[in-house]
Design a protein around this motif. Structure first.
Motif, PDB file in Angstrom:
ATOM      1  N   ARG A 105      31.102  44.046   3.045  1.00 22.18           N
ATOM      2  CA  ARG A 105      32.409  43.725   3.587  1.00 22.18           C
ATOM      3  C   ARG A 105      32.281  43.379   5.066  1.00 22.18           C
ATOM      4  O   ARG A 105      31.414  43.886   5.769  1.00 22.18           O
ATOM      5  CB  ARG A 105      33.379  44.892   3.397  1.00 22.18           C
ATOM      6  N   SER A 106      33.157  42.520   5.517  1.00 25.92           N
ATOM      7  CA  SER A 106      33.174  42.141   6.926  1.00 25.92           C
ATOM      8  C   SER A 106      34.544  42.399   7.503  1.00 25.92           C
ATOM      9  O   SER A 106      35.553  42.067   6.896  1.00 25.92           O
ATOM     10  CB  SER A 106      32.835  40.655   7.076  1.00 25.92           C
ATOM     11  N   PRO A 107      34.597  42.993   8.690  1.00 22.74           N
ATOM     12  CA  PRO A 107      35.892  43.209   9.335  1.00 22.74           C
ATOM     13  C   PRO A 107      36.367  41.988  10.107  1.00 22.74           C
ATOM     14  O   PRO A 107      37.374  42.031  10.794  1.00 22.74           O
ATOM     15  CB  PRO A 107      35.578  44.363  10.302  1.00 22.74           C
ATOM     16  N   HIS A 108      35.659  40.898   9.992  1.00 19.04           N
ATOM     17  CA  HIS A 108      35.951  39.751  10.848  1.00 19.04           C
ATOM     18  C   HIS A 108      37.172  38.969  10.371  1.00 19.04           C
ATOM     19  O   HIS A 108      37.511  38.950   9.193  1.00 19.04           O
ATOM     20  CB  HIS A 108      34.723  38.841  10.942  1.00 19.04           C
TER      21      HIS A 108
ATOM     22  N   TYR B  78      32.920  29.322  18.549  1.00 16.60           N
ATOM     23  CA  TYR B  78      33.085  29.489  19.997  1.00 16.60           C
ATOM     24  C   TYR B  78      34.559  29.573  20.378  1.00 16.60           C
ATOM     25  O   TYR B  78      34.979  30.509  21.084  1.00 16.60           O
ATOM     26  CB  TYR B  78      32.406  28.308  20.691  1.00 16.60           C
ATOM     27  N   TYR B  79      35.362  28.634  19.889  1.00 19.54           N
ATOM     28  CA  TYR B  79      36.771  28.620  20.280  1.00 19.54           C
ATOM     29  C   TYR B  79      37.586  29.683  19.539  1.00 19.54           C
ATOM     30  O   TYR B  79      38.549  30.221  20.101  1.00 19.54           O
ATOM     31  CB  TYR B  79      37.366  27.225  20.078  1.00 19.54           C
ATOM     32  N   ALA B  80      37.217  30.011  18.313  1.00 25.17           N
ATOM     33  CA  ALA B  80      37.910  31.095  17.619  1.00 25.17           C
ATOM     34  C   ALA B  80      37.673  32.418  18.336  1.00 25.17           C
ATOM     35  O   ALA B  80      38.604  33.217  18.530  1.00 25.17           O
ATOM     36  CB  ALA B  80      37.432  31.182  16.166  1.00 25.17           C
ATOM     37  N   ALA B  81      36.437  32.640  18.759  1.00 25.86           N
ATOM     38  CA  ALA B  81      36.129  33.877  19.487  1.00 25.86           C
ATOM     39  C   ALA B  81      36.844  33.928  20.829  1.00 25.86           C
ATOM     40  O   ALA B  81      37.343  34.986  21.249  1.00 25.86           O
ATOM     41  CB  ALA B  81      34.616  33.986  19.680  1.00 25.86           C
TER      42      ALA B  81
ATOM     43  N   VAL C  84      34.430  36.749  14.504  1.00 26.37           N
ATOM     44  CA  VAL C  84      33.920  35.628  13.722  1.00 26.37           C
ATOM     45  C   VAL C  84      32.565  35.956  13.104  1.00 26.37           C
ATOM     46  O   VAL C  84      31.704  36.566  13.740  1.00 26.37           O
ATOM     47  CB  VAL C  84      33.776  34.373  14.614  1.00 26.37           C
ATOM     48  N   THR C  85      32.375  35.516  11.868  1.00 26.65           N
ATOM     49  CA  THR C  85      31.076  35.514  11.205  1.00 26.65           C
ATOM     50  C   THR C  85      30.714  34.070  10.858  1.00 26.65           C
ATOM     51  O   THR C  85      31.576  33.312  10.416  1.00 26.65           O
ATOM     52  CB  THR C  85      31.100  36.347   9.907  1.00 26.65           C
TER      53      THR C  85
END
Length: 383
Positions: free
Chosen positions: A4-7, A23-26, A32-33
């Motif tokens: 599972r990912s918490p991203h 880059y821009y989402a972060a 982000v993954t």
């Protein structure tokens, strides 16, 4: 065993477009993954020249995207410094005859209305910009906004700057959706990753990935070759190409097309292109294409006739039938976003693509109207 990912966002594709999305989402505050079945820049990005061009685009949505990206690349270069090998060197488009100059004048006049800066260079002054150009050319246009980066370095450093979790060598096998069709995450060959938003930045495999979500996106591969010379002094100062390159970019023909495109690099080798053909994923090294590219370059820069070519590489550009990428939310699958189909312009258009998708993810107003880039625009039409 499930993973599972918490991203908040899962980006599929570690090329430069996927890296820009991360880059821009972060930077928008999202976690982000990034997942890729290969290495960073292992697809189209790693086979690119790193062109950041406005000179080859006619007024319209793609040029608007390129102009937005041009400014973003300058900002990125200021942040990440020389690591990207960013060069604001400008482009020079040349014509061999007056008929070509007439076409270039009309093209540049229309571009100027959209904010493109260019200057006409008479034939007898071309040597001031490029001393080694062939004599007798009718003239050209100098585009100061054109630039270049080293694409694999750009992808790697954008990913590093994003702080995203990177999972390489992992293949997405399914996009999972909920009872209302909304994205829940993906299944890979290593397990499960949960995320409410999935970005399809899979390049030439963008259509295949869209199919995993049950939607059609007619991405096709368009093969191109690049020659790389031995390291040289800086004998080519700008991105230099013949006027027919613009027509080749806009063409939808599946047949082989070649035009002279020549540029130097900070490391010394000269890069020589460009070819385009639709042959599926055929990786066969075409001697015919390599000969054409070499001949075109030598006609434009006679000094290259005695220069050794060290290697040639090929790549597949993700082509969509109307020459526009698919960018943004897919209205057919809530939580699915597309960032693919940029053909040979993906490196130049990556930052604007990433920024616009980040705006959608956070519910902010986008700088450009994304309607021309909607992924469902091909529904009911032939690819």
């Amino acid at each position: 065993m499930s993973k599972r990912s918490p991203h908040d966002v899962l980006v599929i594709g570690a090329g430069v477009v996927g890296a820009a999305c991360a880059y821009y989402a972060a930077r928008s505050g999202l976690t982000v993954t990034v997942v890729d079945r290969g290495p960073v820049a292992g697809g189209t990005t790693g086979a690119g020249e790193g062109n950041l061009l406005v000179s080859d685009k006619e007024p319209g949505p793609e040029l608007d995207l390129a102009l937005l990206s041009t400014g973003l690349w300058r900002t990125i270069a200021e942040e990440l410094g020389e690591r990207l090998e960013y060069e604001a060197k400008g482009g020079l488009v040349v014509a061999s005859a007056e008929a070509g100059m007439t076409a270039l004048r009309a093209f540049a006049a229309e571009q100027a209305k959209a904010g493109v800066v260019s200057a006409e260079i008479p034939g007898d002054r071309l040597a001031e910009l490029e001393p080694h150009l062939a004599p007798g050319l009718a003239g050209g246009f100098h585009y100061v906004q054109d630039a270049q980066v080293q694409p694999a370095l750009a992808a790697a450093h954008l990913l590093r700057a994003s702080g995203a979790s990177i999972r390489l060598g992992e293949t997405v096998t399914a996009i999972r959706t909920g009872p209302s069709g909304e994205v829940l995450g993906v299944t890979t060959d290593r397990g499960r990753i949960d995320a409410p938003a999935v970005i399809n930045a899979a390049g030439t495999w963008g259509g295949e990935l869209a199919g995993l979500a049950g939607v059609a996106l007619p991405v096709l591969p368009r093969r191109g070759f690049v020659l790389v010379t031995e390291p040289l002094p800086r004998i080519v100062r700008h991105k230099v190409y013949a006027a027919d390159y613009v027509a080749d970019v806009a063409s939808g023909s599946a047949a082989l097309q070649t035009s002279a495109v020549v540029e130097g690099t900070p490391a010394g080798p000269v890069l020589i292109g460009a070819s385009r053909e639709r042959v599926g994923f055929d990786r066969t090294l075409s001697v015919e294409v390599l000969h054409r590219l070499a001949a075109n370059a030598a006609a434009l820069f006679p000094v290259l006739r005695t220069v050794a070519v060290q290697r040639a590489y090929r790549g597949f550009r993700p082509y969509l039938p109307d020459h526009l990428p698919a960018i943004g939310a897919d209205p057919r699958v809530p939580g699915l976003y597309h960032a693919c189909g940029h053909e040979g312009a993906g490196i130049g258009l990556a930052p604007a693509t990433g920024l616009l998708i980040a705006r959608q993810l956070t519910g902010e107003r986008t700088e450009l109207d994304l309607t021309p880039f909607r992924a469902d625009r091909f529904d009911g039409t032939a690819a």
